[in-house]
Design a protein around this motif. Structure first.
Motif, mmCIF file in Angstrom:
data_model
loop_
_atom_site.group_PDB
_atom_site.id
_atom_site.type_symbol
_atom_site.label_atom_id
_atom_site.label_comp_id
_atom_site.label_asym_id
_atom_site.label_seq_id
_atom_site.Cartn_x
_atom_site.Cartn_y
_atom_site.Cartn_z
ATOM 1 N N GLN A 211 0.830 -1.212 0.000
ATOM 2 C CA GLN A 211 0.000 0.000 0.000
ATOM 3 C C GLN A 211 0.861 1.257 0.000
ATOM 4 O O GLN A 211 0.557 2.235 -0.692
ATOM 5 N N PHE A 212 1.953 1.245 0.757
ATOM 6 C CA PHE A 212 2.848 2.403 0.774
ATOM 7 C C PHE A 212 3.452 2.626 -0.601
ATOM 8 O O PHE A 212 3.539 3.767 -1.089
ATOM 9 N N CYS A 213 3.868 1.533 -1.241
ATOM 10 C CA CYS A 213 4.479 1.646 -2.567
ATOM 11 C C CYS A 213 3.493 2.269 -3.564
ATOM 12 O O CYS A 213 3.843 3.192 -4.312
ATOM 13 N N LEU A 214 2.258 1.804 -3.567
ATOM 14 C CA LEU A 214 1.253 2.334 -4.488
ATOM 15 C C LEU A 214 0.891 3.780 -4.151
ATOM 16 O O LEU A 214 0.685 4.614 -5.046
ATOM 17 N N THR A 215 0.831 4.098 -2.850
ATOM 18 C CA THR A 215 0.493 5.461 -2.426
ATOM 19 C C THR A 215 1.558 6.454 -2.882
ATOM 20 O O THR A 215 1.252 7.550 -3.371
ATOM 21 N N VAL A 216 2.832 6.100 -2.706
ATOM 22 C CA VAL A 216 3.928 6.998 -3.095
ATOM 23 C C VAL A 216 3.958 7.181 -4.608
ATOM 24 O O VAL A 216 4.236 8.290 -5.110
ATOM 25 N N GLU A 218 1.412 7.099 -6.655
ATOM 26 C CA GLU A 218 0.312 8.023 -6.981
ATOM 27 C C GLU A 218 0.657 9.451 -6.554
ATOM 28 O O GLU A 218 0.386 10.424 -7.277
ATOM 29 N N PHE A 219 1.287 9.595 -5.393
ATOM 30 C CA PHE A 219 1.684 10.916 -4.894
ATOM 31 C C PHE A 219 2.697 11.563 -5.840
ATOM 32 O O PHE A 219 2.598 12.767 -6.148
ATOM 33 N N ASN A 220 3.678 10.797 -6.309
ATOM 34 C CA ASN A 220 4.684 11.345 -7.226
ATOM 35 C C ASN A 220 4.073 11.793 -8.550
ATOM 36 O O ASN A 220 4.477 12.798 -9.143
ATOM 37 N N ASP A 221 3.097 11.019 -9.022
ATOM 38 C CA ASP A 221 2.425 11.420 -10.263
ATOM 39 C C ASP A 221 1.737 12.783 -10.112
ATOM 40 O O ASP A 221 1.701 13.585 -11.054
ATOM 41 N N ARG A 222 1.220 13.037 -8.940
ATOM 42 C CA ARG A 222 0.495 14.289 -8.712
ATOM 43 C C ARG A 222 1.422 15.467 -8.447
ATOM 44 O O ARG A 222 1.151 16.603 -8.849
ATOM 45 N N ILE A 223 2.548 15.206 -7.745
ATOM 46 C CA ILE A 223 3.394 16.327 -7.339
ATOM 47 C C ILE A 223 4.360 16.758 -8.437
ATOM 48 O O ILE A 223 4.880 17.885 -8.414
ATOM 49 N N LEU A 224 4.624 15.901 -9.399
ATOM 50 C CA LEU A 224 5.595 16.228 -10.447
ATOM 51 C C LEU A 224 4.933 16.941 -11.630
ATOM 52 O O LEU A 224 5.289 16.733 -12.783
ATOM 53 N N SER A 235 -4.049 19.611 -0.815
ATOM 54 C CA SER A 235 -4.386 18.187 -0.909
ATOM 55 C C SER A 235 -3.145 17.313 -0.779
ATOM 56 O O SER A 235 -3.152 16.291 -0.079
ATOM 57 N N LEU A 236 -2.058 17.722 -1.447
ATOM 58 C CA LEU A 236 -0.812 16.965 -1.350
ATOM 59 C C LEU A 236 -0.238 17.009 0.066
ATOM 60 O O LEU A 236 0.320 16.021 0.556
ATOM 61 N N HIS A 237 -0.375 18.165 0.721
ATOM 62 C CA HIS A 237 0.124 18.287 2.094
ATOM 63 C C HIS A 237 -0.647 17.363 3.034
ATOM 64 O O HIS A 237 -0.058 16.730 3.941
ATOM 65 N N GLU A 238 -1.954 17.271 2.842
ATOM 66 C CA GLU A 238 -2.746 16.337 3.651
ATOM 67 C C GLU A 238 -2.318 14.889 3.393
ATOM 68 O O GLU A 238 -2.284 14.061 4.317
ATOM 69 N N GLU A 239 -1.968 14.613 2.149
ATOM 70 C CA GLU A 239 -1.508 13.259 1.822
ATOM 71 C C GLU A 239 -0.174 12.955 2.510
ATOM 72 O O GLU A 239 0.041 11.832 2.997
ATOM 73 N N PHE A 287 11.960 9.374 -2.190
ATOM 74 C CA PHE A 287 12.611 8.480 -3.137
ATOM 75 C C PHE A 287 13.338 7.350 -2.402
ATOM 76 O O PHE A 287 13.243 6.170 -2.780
ATOM 77 N N GLU A 288 14.068 7.689 -1.321
ATOM 78 C CA GLU A 288 14.778 6.678 -0.529
ATOM 79 C C GLU A 288 13.782 5.710 0.121
ATOM 80 O O GLU A 288 14.012 4.493 0.170
ATOM 81 N N ALA A 289 12.684 6.265 0.655
ATOM 82 C CA ALA A 289 11.676 5.409 1.285
ATOM 83 C C ALA A 289 11.065 4.456 0.266
ATOM 84 O O ALA A 289 10.856 3.263 0.542
ATOM 85 N N TYR A 290 10.779 4.978 -0.926
ATOM 86 C CA TYR A 290 10.196 4.143 -1.976
ATOM 87 C C TYR A 290 11.167 3.032 -2.397
ATOM 88 O O TYR A 290 10.770 1.871 -2.581
ATOM 89 N N GLU A 291 12.455 3.370 -2.529
ATOM 90 C CA GLU A 291 13.450 2.365 -2.895
ATOM 91 C C GLU A 291 13.571 1.288 -1.820
ATOM 92 O O GLU A 291 13.731 0.094 -2.118
ATOM 93 N N HIS A 292 13.490 1.695 -0.553
ATOM 94 C CA HIS A 292 13.575 0.739 0.556
ATOM 95 C C HIS A 292 12.408 -0.246 0.508
ATOM 96 O O HIS A 292 12.595 -1.470 0.622
ATOM 97 N N VAL A 293 11.204 0.283 0.325
ATOM 98 C CA VAL A 293 10.021 -0.573 0.295
ATOM 99 C C VAL A 293 10.027 -1.456 -0.953
ATOM 100 O O VAL A 293 9.674 -2.644 -0.907
ATOM 101 N N LEU A 294 10.433 -0.898 -2.086
ATOM 102 C CA LEU A 294 10.492 -1.679 -3.317
ATOM 103 C C LEU A 294 11.491 -2.827 -3.185
ATOM 104 O O LEU A 294 11.251 -3.944 -3.669
#
Length: 784
Positions: A211-216, A218-224, A235-239, A287-294
């Motif tokens: 779930q964390f991997c999918l959430t991040v 989706e978050f990256n798609d929105r913030i970039l 909305s991004l800050h709440e996320e 990015f580091e958190a996503y790499e760790h979870v991946l």
């Protein structure tokens, strides 16, 4: 090496050993070792010294001290000391008790792995270790190390840097990719696979990682995006706040262990103004958190998923076999409509039944007409052959102690294989009523069925149980009738004795999961294995009539060959030799070789004592002494026979010095343990134990060297007692006391008695769960 050359199996075994070692290390850190030593282990040692002192009063020579002490222990002698075979059996049962705590959860469900570990650990590791620790030469060596007051050696190299525990040891060494291997990308691209992968993660309690991997993502798609409005930033800050609270807070149930800098940066953004959320476009924390979870998903959970039941169900895709008791499925399936593997499956039907491990003869593999249609007969590996269990809960552990049986009557059975005057022979059989109650915990009602067994089948069962479990003195059949009919009246007279025999077998802990006994009590279990060893009745009348007639006809011409053939025909058939590969690969056969030991002989060489008390450490509650000060006074009174005036003086100083001495002892033990646990000393100890247990080809120490070490130990023990104490108690009393302690430590079986008592105390401290649950407690009390 004797089992498999497959590197993946070795890698899995290394992972299991790493888990086992991690459990021990974690539990040892939770135990206050000095307190356990002073409060429990030393108290057990005091009782041991008392027994030796009483035995010494009965015998004058140290040669007979061991036998006298064993008689002094009487029924309170540890169960493992009755014989070498009982010692190995005790270690096996202890290993089985610890399985739920020392093995990964999935490993306990694998019966083959459990049986392998149960044979290897007790026979190849624990038994040689106990022999090594109880060897008088080893005890003398340890005493010399303890008495030696020279400063310990200093480390010559700096301490190694901290690394994950046994990580290098457990790294996979198999470089060949598995045919079942999947990539995370393949899983995500297939909807069915992704669904099963999420089910698997849910079972492992790790679905939040995906779930964390999918959430991040989706978050990256929105913030970039190039330009973000204030609404999108809020909305991004709440996320981000949601991500921080869900995956970074210690109190969150879905917390993931990230590096501290990742948590700090996410926290700074989550607790700051919403405008700062755009900084995450250039920051590396997410990015580091996503790499760790991946990395976790790809390197840990995906390989586990590829060996899971969920993935195998996906591979079968509806090829799961129909239920075994579904007559509709079997009768409506036409020839040629089953899967191609079914013919192969039927050829190996029954090979995987665990009854073959307990001595049952392998079933016939000839295909009967119409049998090659059904895949479920060939591929389902069942612990029990009863159809009810195959349908409902195949993984439910069986507990025969909860089964209730009775033999209400004797009935007749039509044997189609024996015909007499154009009619089937009617054979009297025992009707066994069985009530199964061991699956109520999983929501099953009690099950009832009846089994019909012949008179001689009971003796085949007794023979096989004796062959693979040893004799059971309290559960034995009456003497078998060799000559004479086994008619209805005879079986009826034996009904109660046979019923009592089965009921007593069910109460033995070592038979609680016996496939052999379960087959005997199952309606479809082992129809042939209890008939294969049955011998036809001896017809004495036919022998008396035929033998003299044959002798008269032959007139002694071929008398010698006839007599030899006649004698051979009267002997029971010799057992067929087992297949060589089974003998070579059997851990049990290797362990049996270790039962023969010149030093320990057959331990106490006792038969089972039914009066043995259940608590092997019962004397711990009976001892009135508490603390190191009291122990020293006790040793002085029992061993050194200190005079009354000194005893009264020590009692008077007890109030002043008792607490001080005990605090100093705790400090001393803590200091010694800290020195012992230094890296270079641990390496030395592990190397010594490894060489003693596993290097069996090295030549043992000579008798002359052992005697020299024993003499040095006695001299050092004499010098260890201060001269002032020697003057107070007298030189003769000092010598006799030291001699008593020394002679007690030179008896291998007595050393092993104390070693097992201390082992039980250590196990109960490391695994307190064993004495809490009613099921575990009953099992422990029956063997400890």
């Amino acid at each position: 090496r004797n089992i498999t050359d497959d590197e993946s199996s070795v890698d899995e075994l290394r992972g299991t050993l790493r888990f086992f070692a991690s459990v021990l290390v974690r539990r040892i850190h939770k135990v206050d070792i000095p307190t356990v030593v002073t409060k429990k282990m030393l108290k057990a040692a005091m009782k041991h010294i008392e027994v030796i002192a009483k035995a010494r009063q009965k015998v004058k020579s140290a040669e007979f001290l061991q036998q006298a002490a064993l008689e002094e222990y009487g029924p309170e002698l540890h169960v493992a000391l009755r014989s070498r075979r009982d010692e190995l059996h005790y270690l096996r049962k202890l290993t089985e008790l610890l399985f739920p705590y020392i093995l990964p959860p999935k490993s306990t469900e694998c019966r083959s792995l459990a049986l392998l570990i149960r044979e290897i650990l007790p026979g190849s590791v624990f038994l040689p270790s106990m022999d090594f620790l109880a060897d008088p030469d080893t005890v003398n060596h340890l005493l010399l190390i303890f008495i030696d007051d020279s400063p310990p050696e200093i480390a010559t190299e700096p301490t190694s840097s901290l690394v994950p525990f046994l990580q290098k040891f457990a790294e996979p060494r198999n470089k060949k990719p598995s045919v079942l291997k999947l990539e995370l990308k393949e899983i995500r691209d297939q909807q069915d696979l992704l669904f099963r992968f999420m089910n698997f993660l849910k079972q492992e309690g790790a679905v939040h990682v995906l779930q964390f991997c999918l959430t991040v993502e989706e978050f990256n798609d929105r913030i970039l995006r190039p330009e973000l409005s204030d609404t999108e930033k809020m909305s991004l800050h709440e996320e981000v706040q949601k991500i921080y609270k869900t995956y970074c807070l210690d109190e969150s149930i879905d917390k993931i262990r990230f590096d501290p800098f990742i948590v700090e940066e996410i926290q700074r953004i989550a607790e700051g103004p919403y405008m700062d959320v755009v900084k995450l476009q250039t920051m590396r924390c997410l990015f580091e958190a996503y790499e760790h979870v991946l990395s976790l998903l790809e390197n840990v959970f995906t390989p586990m998923f590829c060996h899971s039941d969920e993935y195998f169900r996906h591979l079968l895709r509806g090829a799961e076999s129909p239920t075994r008791n579904s007559k509709f499925n079997r009768t409506t399936q036409k020839r040629g409509e089953s899967f191609g593997i079914s013919k192969i499956g039927n050829k190996i039907k029954g090979v995987f039944k665990s009854s073959a491990m307990e001595g049952a003869m392998l079933p016939s593999y000839n295909l009967n007409e119409g049998e090659d249609d059904f895949i479920e007969e060939g591929v389902m590996v069942m612990e029990d052959d009863s159809p009810e269990e195959a349908v409902t809960t195949p993984n439910t552990p069986r507990n025969l102690a909860a089964w209730k049986i009775s033999i209400p009557y004797v009935d007749f059975f039509d044997d189609p294989s024996l015909e007499r005057k154009d009619r089937k022979e009617r054979i009297p059989v025992f009707c066994i009523d069985v009530e199964r109650n061991d699956r109520r915990a999983v929501g099953h009602e009690p099950e009832h069925w009846s089994v019909y067994r012949r008179y001689l089948e009971f003796y085949v069962l007794e023979s096989k149980l004796t062959e693979f479990h040893g004799t059971f003195p309290d559960a034995q059949l009456p003497s078998k009738r060799i000559i004479g009919p086994k008619n209805y009246e005879f079986l009826k007279s034996k009904r109660e004795e046979f019923q009592e025999y089965l009921q007593k077998l069910l109460q033995h802990p070592e038979l609680s999961n016996s496939q052999l006994l379960a087959d005997f009590l199952s309606p479809n279990g082992g129809e042939t294995q209890f008939l294969d060893k049955m011998l036809p009745d001896v017809n004495l009348g036919k022998i008396i009539k035929s033998v003299p007639g044959k002798l008269m006809k032959e007139k002694g011409q071929h008398l010698e060959p006839f007599i030899m053939n006649f004698i051979n025909s009267c002997e029971s058939p010799k057992p067929k030799p087992s297949r060589p590969e089974l003998t070579i690969l059997s851990p049990t056969s290797e362990n049996n070789k270790k039962l023969f030991n010149d030093l320990f002989k057959n331990n106490a060489n006792r038969s089972e004592n039914t009066e043995r008390r259940q608590n092997q450490n019962y004397f711990m509650e009976m001892m009135t002494v508490e603390g190191v000060y009291d122990y020293l006074m006790y040793v002085g009174r029992v061993v050194f026979r200190i005079p009354d005036w000194l005893h009264h003086l020590l009692m008077g100083g007890r109030i002043l010095f008792k607490n001080t001495l005990e605090l100093y002892t705790d400090y001393y033990l803590h200091n010694k343990l800290e020195q012992l646990f230094e890296e270079h000393r641990l390496v030395s100890l592990i190397t010594l134990l490894r060489d003693a247990v596993f290097c069996e080809n090295t030549e043992p120490r000579s008798l002359q060297d052992k005697q020299k070490r024993a003499k040095q130990t006695f001299e050092e023990m004499m010098r260890y007692i201060p001269d002032l104490i020697g003057k107070c108690i007298g030189e003769e009393a000092k010598y006799e006391g030291i001699r008593l302690l020394f002679d007690g430590l030179q008896q291998p079986v007595l050393n092993k008695q104390l070693t097992y008592v201390l082992l039980d105390i250590g196990i109960q401290e490391l695994f307190p769960e064993l004495s809490k649950g009613p099921k575990e407690a009953s099992s422990v009390s029956s063997w400890m």
